[in-house]
Enzyme design. Structure first.
Site, short mmCIF file in Angstrom:
data_model
loop_
_atom_site.label_atom_id
_atom_site.label_comp_id
_atom_site.label_asym_id
_atom_site.label_seq_id
_atom_site.Cartn_x
_atom_site.Cartn_y
_atom_site.Cartn_z
N LYS A 17 0.84 -1.22 0.00
CA LYS A 17 0.00 0.00 0.00
C LYS A 17 0.86 1.25 0.00
O LYS A 17 0.51 2.25 -0.63
CB LYS A 17 -0.88 0.05 1.26
CG LYS A 17 -2.02 -0.94 1.27
CD LYS A 17 -2.85 -0.78 2.53
CE LYS A 17 -2.15 -1.13 3.81
NZ LYS A 17 -1.75 -2.53 3.96
N GLY A 43 3.64 -1.11 9.14
CA GLY A 43 4.94 -0.65 8.68
C GLY A 43 4.88 -0.48 7.18
O GLY A 43 4.68 -1.44 6.46
N HIS A 44 4.99 0.74 6.71
CA HIS A 44 4.93 0.98 5.27
C HIS A 44 6.33 1.25 4.73
O HIS A 44 6.99 2.19 5.14
CB HIS A 44 4.00 2.17 4.97
CG HIS A 44 2.56 1.84 5.22
ND1 HIS A 44 1.56 2.77 5.14
CD2 HIS A 44 1.97 0.68 5.53
CE1 HIS A 44 0.40 2.19 5.40
NE2 HIS A 44 0.62 0.92 5.65
N GLN A 176 -2.84 -2.51 7.57
CA GLN A 176 -3.23 -3.92 7.61
C GLN A 176 -4.04 -4.31 6.36
O GLN A 176 -3.86 -3.69 5.33
CB GLN A 176 -3.96 -4.28 8.90
CG GLN A 176 -3.08 -4.24 10.14
CD GLN A 176 -2.96 -2.86 10.73
OE1 GLN A 176 -3.94 -2.17 10.88
NE2 GLN A 176 -1.76 -2.45 11.07
P1 IMP Z 1 -1.99 -6.28 16.16
O1 IMP Z 1 -2.57 -5.45 15.08
O2 IMP Z 1 -0.61 -5.84 16.57
O3 IMP Z 1 -2.93 -6.43 17.33
O4 IMP Z 1 -1.79 -7.77 15.58
C1 IMP Z 1 -2.88 -8.57 15.18
C2 IMP Z 1 -2.51 -9.38 13.95
O5 IMP Z 1 -2.37 -8.51 12.85
C3 IMP Z 1 -1.18 -10.15 14.05
O6 IMP Z 1 -1.31 -11.34 13.31
C4 IMP Z 1 -0.21 -9.19 13.40
O7 IMP Z 1 0.94 -9.86 12.90
C5 IMP Z 1 -1.07 -8.64 12.27
N1 IMP Z 1 -0.65 -7.30 11.81
C6 IMP Z 1 -0.83 -6.13 12.44
N2 IMP Z 1 -0.35 -5.12 11.70
C7 IMP Z 1 0.13 -5.66 10.57
C8 IMP Z 1 0.73 -5.12 9.39
O8 IMP Z 1 0.90 -3.92 9.22
N3 IMP Z 1 1.08 -6.02 8.43
C9 IMP Z 1 0.87 -7.35 8.57
N4 IMP Z 1 0.31 -7.90 9.64
C10 IMP Z 1 -0.06 -7.06 10.63
MG MG Z 2 3.44 -3.59 6.44
#
Ligand code: IMP
Ligand code: MG
Length: 334
Positions: A17, A43-44, A176
């Site tokens: 993205k 993380g972008h 996400q």
């Molecule tokens: P949280 O958002 O940190 O609560 O994590 C919940 C789930 O979403 C976990 O499986 C994380 O690895 C995943 N996740 C959260 N943010 C990202 C992202 O930016 N990219 C990929 N996976 C994410």
């Molecule tokens: Mg990312």
């Protein structure tokens, strides 16, 4: 008048993205770029003038001097926010007067981070305090950005921002992805926010402002978290190695699988996708295998062309025009 183009991730995040946001910010005359959901779990990875940046909170508009707003749908870690501004400035990006936070965005506190690090293991969270911050928001015990003294210089009222009477053209950039959406993802292995077009609208945008919906996918799927996702077979490790599939926030190895057509279809329908970018096509080319999952079965193709034709034909049946589907390589722009 408000016009909004919205970027949504159609899989499990990490589809690129940031790259699409960077490309569109450069190409269009947006007045604002809005981050509409998530926190510093995101993380972008962005390549700007040959330099690599990883942003967590701040939208891609900042690279082009566009007003960049962290919206009300987001949760914000003030320490991370300050670090990120410094990282951008150190990299030569001018941020002064360009970065804003919705006064009603919520804040990730130290207690949220500590709790997430301790209890997030079951889901495999990023440990950045995202879930606890959203829980407190909806439990009505949260802290808003407007309550934090050092965020005062950045605060804006989104209503005034959008409805001042001046024309507003917004690029809305999500975090996400569909498979991690709190409602449509594989609960409980999800994040705590809305990763669909609905999440963008939650930031005070009227539905009729939406012009284009840019869906972003990868030509294969990746997922980070604690559920089992990657099937048996050495090809998936090869995809991970060649595609450099490690989290840009936590450095964790991402699990890999073929692209699932039904996940894609659901995400296209629910988001109302008008334009679609498939990233990292060069990775499968280097791996030398072309396959996807359709109706729970692996479908294999003899060539890249054959797989692309299959995908294009399927997307046409969902109303997506050929000239709005882009196949892109790892480091290339659209
Ligand atoms: P949280 O958002 O940190 O609560 O994590 C919940 C789930 O979403 C976990 O499986 C994380 O690895 C995943 N996740 C959260 N943010 C990202 C992202 O930016 N990219 C990929 N996976 C994410
Ligand atoms: Mg990312």
């Amino acid at each position: 008048m408000i016009v909004a183009d919205v970027i949504v991730d159609l899989q499990y995040g990490d589809c690129g993205k940031g790259k699409v946001a960077h490309y569109l910010s450069n190409k269009n005359s947006y007045t604002h770029v809005l981050r509409y959901n998530g926190g510093c779990n995101a993380g972008h990875t962005i390549f700007h003038k040959g330099q690599k940046f990883i942003t967590h909170h701040i939208p891609a508009g900042v690279f082009f001097g566009i007003r960049s707003v962290i919206g009300a749908g987001c949760v914000l870690d003030p320490d991370q926010f300050v670090r990120e501004i410094k990282m951008l400035e150190d990299g030569g990006v001018r941020t002064k007067g360009k970065i804003f936070i919705a006064r009603n965005a919520h804040v990730i506190t130290d207690a949220h981070k500590a709790e997430d690090k301790k209890r997030g293991g079951k889901i495999g969270t990023t440990g950045r305090g995202n879930g606890p911050a959203y829980r407190d928001k909806y439990g009505r015990t949260g802290v808003r950005a407007e309550q934090i003294a050092r965020l005062k210089p950045y605060l804006v009222d989104l209503y005034r921002e959008w409805y001042s009477g001046k024309p507003v053209k917004i690029l809305a950039e999500g975090a996400q992805g569909f498979g991690l959406d709190i409602d449509w993802g594989d609960y409980p292995f999800v994040t705590s926010s809305h990763c669909t077009i609905a999440g963008a609208l939650l930031n005070g945008l009227p539905a009729n402002a939406v012009r284009h919906v840019w869906g972003v996918a990868k030509i294969y799927e990746t997922y980070v978290g604690s559920k089992k996702f990657q099937p048996k077979g050495t090809v998936f490790n090869r995809i991970g190695d060649i595609g450099e599939e490690f989290g840009s926030t936590t450095g964790r190895r991402r699990q890999c699988n073929w692209m699932d057509m039904q996940t894609l279809e659901r995400a296209i329908h629910i988001n109302g996708v008008t334009h679609l970018v498939f990233n990292k096509v060069d990775v499968l080319r280097e791996v030398g295998e072309w396959a996807l999952i359709d109706r729970k079965k692996v479908v294999r193709f003899k060539s890249e062309r054959e797989m692309k034709d299959f995908v294009i034909k399927r997307l046409a049946s969902l109303g997506l025009k050929r000239n709005r589907i882009y196949f892109s390589e790892s480091k290339e722009r659209i």
